[in-house]
Write a protein that holds these residues in place. Structure first.
Motif, short mmCIF file in Angstrom:
data_model
loop_
_atom_site.label_atom_id
_atom_site.label_comp_id
_atom_site.label_asym_id
_atom_site.label_seq_id
_atom_site.Cartn_x
_atom_site.Cartn_y
_atom_site.Cartn_z
N VAL A 194 11.44 31.46 -5.04
CA VAL A 194 11.86 32.56 -4.17
C VAL A 194 10.77 32.81 -3.14
CG1 VAL A 194 12.49 35.00 -4.08
CG2 VAL A 194 13.20 33.59 -6.03
N ALA A 195 11.16 32.91 -1.88
CA ALA A 195 10.26 33.24 -0.77
C ALA A 195 9.24 32.14 -0.48
CB ALA A 195 9.54 34.56 -1.02
N ASP A 196 9.48 30.94 -0.96
CA ASP A 196 8.60 29.82 -0.66
C ASP A 196 9.35 28.52 -0.94
OD1 ASP A 196 6.39 28.39 0.13
OD2 ASP A 196 4.98 29.51 -1.11
N LEU A 197 8.66 27.39 -0.80
CA LEU A 197 9.30 26.09 -0.93
C LEU A 197 8.78 25.35 -2.15
CD1 LEU A 197 9.04 24.88 2.79
CD2 LEU A 197 10.92 26.14 1.72
N SER A 198 9.66 24.58 -2.78
CA SER A 198 9.24 23.66 -3.83
C SER A 198 8.56 22.46 -3.19
CB SER A 198 10.45 23.21 -4.66
OG SER A 198 11.33 22.43 -3.86
N LEU A 199 7.97 21.59 -4.01
CA LEU A 199 7.26 20.44 -3.47
C LEU A 199 8.21 19.50 -2.73
CD1 LEU A 199 4.65 19.46 -6.21
CD2 LEU A 199 4.37 20.89 -4.18
N ILE A 200 9.39 19.27 -3.30
CA ILE A 200 10.35 18.38 -2.64
C ILE A 200 10.79 18.99 -1.32
CG2 ILE A 200 12.61 17.29 -2.83
CD1 ILE A 200 12.23 17.13 -5.81
N GLU A 201 11.04 20.29 -1.30
CA GLU A 201 11.42 20.96 -0.06
C GLU A 201 10.33 20.81 0.99
OE1 GLU A 201 13.88 24.89 -0.37
OE2 GLU A 201 12.56 24.80 -2.11
N ARG A 202 9.09 21.01 0.56
CA ARG A 202 7.98 20.95 1.51
C ARG A 202 7.82 19.54 2.08
NH1 ARG A 202 2.71 23.84 -0.65
NH2 ARG A 202 4.38 25.36 -0.98
N ALA A 203 7.91 18.53 1.22
CA ALA A 203 7.78 17.15 1.69
C ALA A 203 8.96 16.77 2.59
CB ALA A 203 7.68 16.20 0.50
N ALA A 204 10.16 17.19 2.20
CA ALA A 204 11.35 16.89 3.01
C ALA A 204 11.28 17.58 4.36
CB ALA A 204 12.61 17.30 2.26
#
Length: 579
Positions: A486-496
């Motif tokens: 919530v209110a931030d990105l997971s690692l996969i989201e960040r890399a994508a």
């Protein structure tokens, strides 16, 4: 409550087809009543917040997910307020994410079971609309009562929420799926969303029910697609001869069952798990001619192991392109497993909880991607390049795609480190080796899951980009799972997201080069003409002299030349000799 009821009476109204009235028929009455009952829910929360008035969509979304979590909207608000800082709590989008993600985090299946529920499908669509526009200007605004069929989910909302529902879309390809579903529109309509989800559920259920008694070895493989149709046959070319038959694609191989003249069948198998396999689009034709651009070539570097499959499609080349994406995704899947996953015989798999299921998780992701591609093919919503819709194929050539693959590997094989376990057979307690216990060189996910250093076989782990990425993985949001923050990105989201940003830069750079090349050609030609014009004039005049077009000028030129050559004088000057 009356205003809320009127609003949801409109947004959940069944869509009318062109030429039909909006009055629901008896077949749709049941579904309409279900939707009406679901959204007619008591409001326990105050719509007024420090940042503005919450929209009706946000209120209903929060209240509904709160009930599904066993709470009320007001209680969910208080819990969220106690968990996060004020700056996070005051943003209504974060509260929508928390209510939605908390419910989704309770299920860890490959495809969320609630996707089969029509009410849940519409609730997710409403949630995306709520996330996109969490506030309204007026409590009595009539704009909120607009029909659902006129509302569109934008790319930002779709990218944020759709991948959170297991099975719907992979994060690396979510932007491409949005383009496919939106088409020429600025967003995704409710009809496109419902059609996509319903067809996806049907395709996945169909894959589970596939049974082919002709191939007993398929009991250990998962069937992904079958190509057999009397109107659109599959041909296998051998020695300039085409043999019709049935093609079956599994998660490990291709099976082709050719039908002979006497209806005799011979089955062939091509393993797709080996290294060095290549799949390419090809042209085929009689006597070795390249007449039909409708084939796929699968080879392992040797002509003896080369399969050429033609997919007859009178409507164009998309059938061939889709099958090319299918086969390429299976090959890319096993390339990913070899490069980023531990060996099946690696004993360290027992030192990380859940790591033995990593290979199955990666395979299931590829299967879901291929199923989604079949859905888009059926709905006629494909992109020009279907490989952009399946993640392992797409990431092979995407900018910083290796970083995204690293995060996927950590997600699939990562888990809590097993420090030891007690053997019930009175054997000594097993503990990880010192190499595994030393966590300095391991990679960790945001939930503490560990991916061991000895599994990092890919050279991409040693790149400066990889080192920089894994040194900056701190998360400021509320972590509900490794995939839901919530209110931030997971690692996969960040890399994508990084990969997508780099892809946009590459696209803009290439577009600038193409535009400069195309626009610059006329001006460059004009400049070149201006520069060579004096030389062109000299050449033309010399040609006139050479062809005696004006004899008196030619005689004068020859006389002048003779005088210069044979009567040259040497004049001595102070600075030297001049001839």
């Amino acid at each position: 409550m009356s205003r809320t009821q009127n609003f949801w009476n409109e947004v959940t109204f069944p869509l009318a087809k062109p030429g039909q009235s909006r009055k629901p028929d008896t077949e749709n009455d049941c579904g309409f009543q279900v939707m009406e009952d679901i959204f007619m829910i008591e409001q326990t929360m105050d719509r007024r917040t420090p940042c503005g008035v919450l929209s009706l969509a946000v209120v209903i979304c929060i209240e509904q997910f709160s009930r599904m979590n066993g709470l009320t909207g007001k209680k969910m608000q208080k819990i969220f307020e106690a968990l996060v800082p004020e700056s996070v709590y005051n943003d209504a989008r974060n509260l929508v994410e928390y209510c939605c993600f908390r419910f989704l985090s309770r299920d860890g299946s490959d495809i969320h079971p609630s996707l089969q529920d029509p009410a849940f499908q519409r609730l997710i669509f409403i949630t995306m609309l709520a996330w996109e526009n969490p506030y309204t200007n007026d409590l009595s605004s009539n704009s909120e009562k607009a029909s659902l069929q006129n509302k569109l989910v934008t790319e930002e909302a779709f990218v944020r929420l759709a991948p959170a529902i297991s099975g719907v879309v992979d994060r690396p390809t979510v932007h491409n799926l949005f383009k496919a579903l939106a088409g020429d529109q600025e967003g995704i309509s409710v009809s496109s969303w419902l059609n996509y989800i319903n067809e996806f559920v049907k395709v996945r259920q169909k894959l589970i029910s596939y049974q082919i008694p002709e191939f007993p070895q398929l009991s250990e493989e998962r069937i992904l697609c079958i190509g057999s149709n009397s109107k659109r046959p599959v041909l296998k070319w051998e020695n300039n001869m085409a043999w019709p038959g049935k093609l079956t694609l599994t998660d490990k191989a291709i099976y082709f069952e050719a039908v002979g003249i006497l209806a005799e069948k011979r089955a062939m198998r091509l393993d797709l798990t080996h290294d060095g396999l290549q799949v390419e689009k090809a042209k085929v034709g009689p006597l070795g001619s390249a007449l039909f651009d409708s084939a796929v070539s699968v080879s392992s570097g040797s002509e003896l192991n080369r399969w050429v499959l033609e997919f007859i499609d009178l409507g164009g080349e998309m059938r061939r392109d889709v099958w090319h994406a299918f086969i390429n995704e299976v090959i890319a899947l096993h390339r990913f497993i070899r490069e980023y996953g531990p060996d099946d015989s690696d004993e360290s798999l027992f030192n990380v909880y859940g790591a033995r299921k990593g290979k199955d998780r990666a395979t299931t992701t590829a299967i879901n991607g291929i199923a989604r591609l079949q859905v888009l093919q059926y709905l006629r919503k494909l992109l020009d390049d279907p490989t952009k819709l399946v993640q392992f194929s797409y990431l092979q050539n995407a900018p910083h795609g290796d970083i995204v693959l690293q995060t996927l590997a950590v997600n699939y094989w990562g888990g809590p480190l097993v420090t030891g376990f007690v053997n019930t057979r009175n054997q000594p307690e097993t503990r990880p080796s010192d190499e595994i216990a030393d966590s300095r060189n391991h990679v960790f996910d945001i939930d503490g899951s560990v991916y061991l250093q000895k599994w990092m076989k890919s050279p991409s782990w040693g790149s400066s980009i990889s080192t920089s990425f894994w040194k900056n993985i701190s998360v400021k949001g509320l972590i509900l799972s490794k995939n839901l923050v919530v209110a931030d990105l997971s690692l996969i989201e960040r890399a994508a997201k990084t990969s997508k940003h780099k892809y946009h830069i590459v696209e803009k750079t290439q577009a600038t080069i193409d535009a400069a090349t195309l626009q610059g050609i006329p001006s460059n030609i004009d400049l070149f003409k201006e520069l060579v014009f004096p030389f062109t004039l000299i050449v033309k005049n010399f040609e006139k002299l050479r062809h005696w077009e004006e004899p008196h000028l030619t005689v004068a030129f020859l006389g002048l030349t003779f005088t210069i050559i044979y009567r040259g004088k040497v004049v001595k000057r102070q600075n030297g000799w001049v001839l």
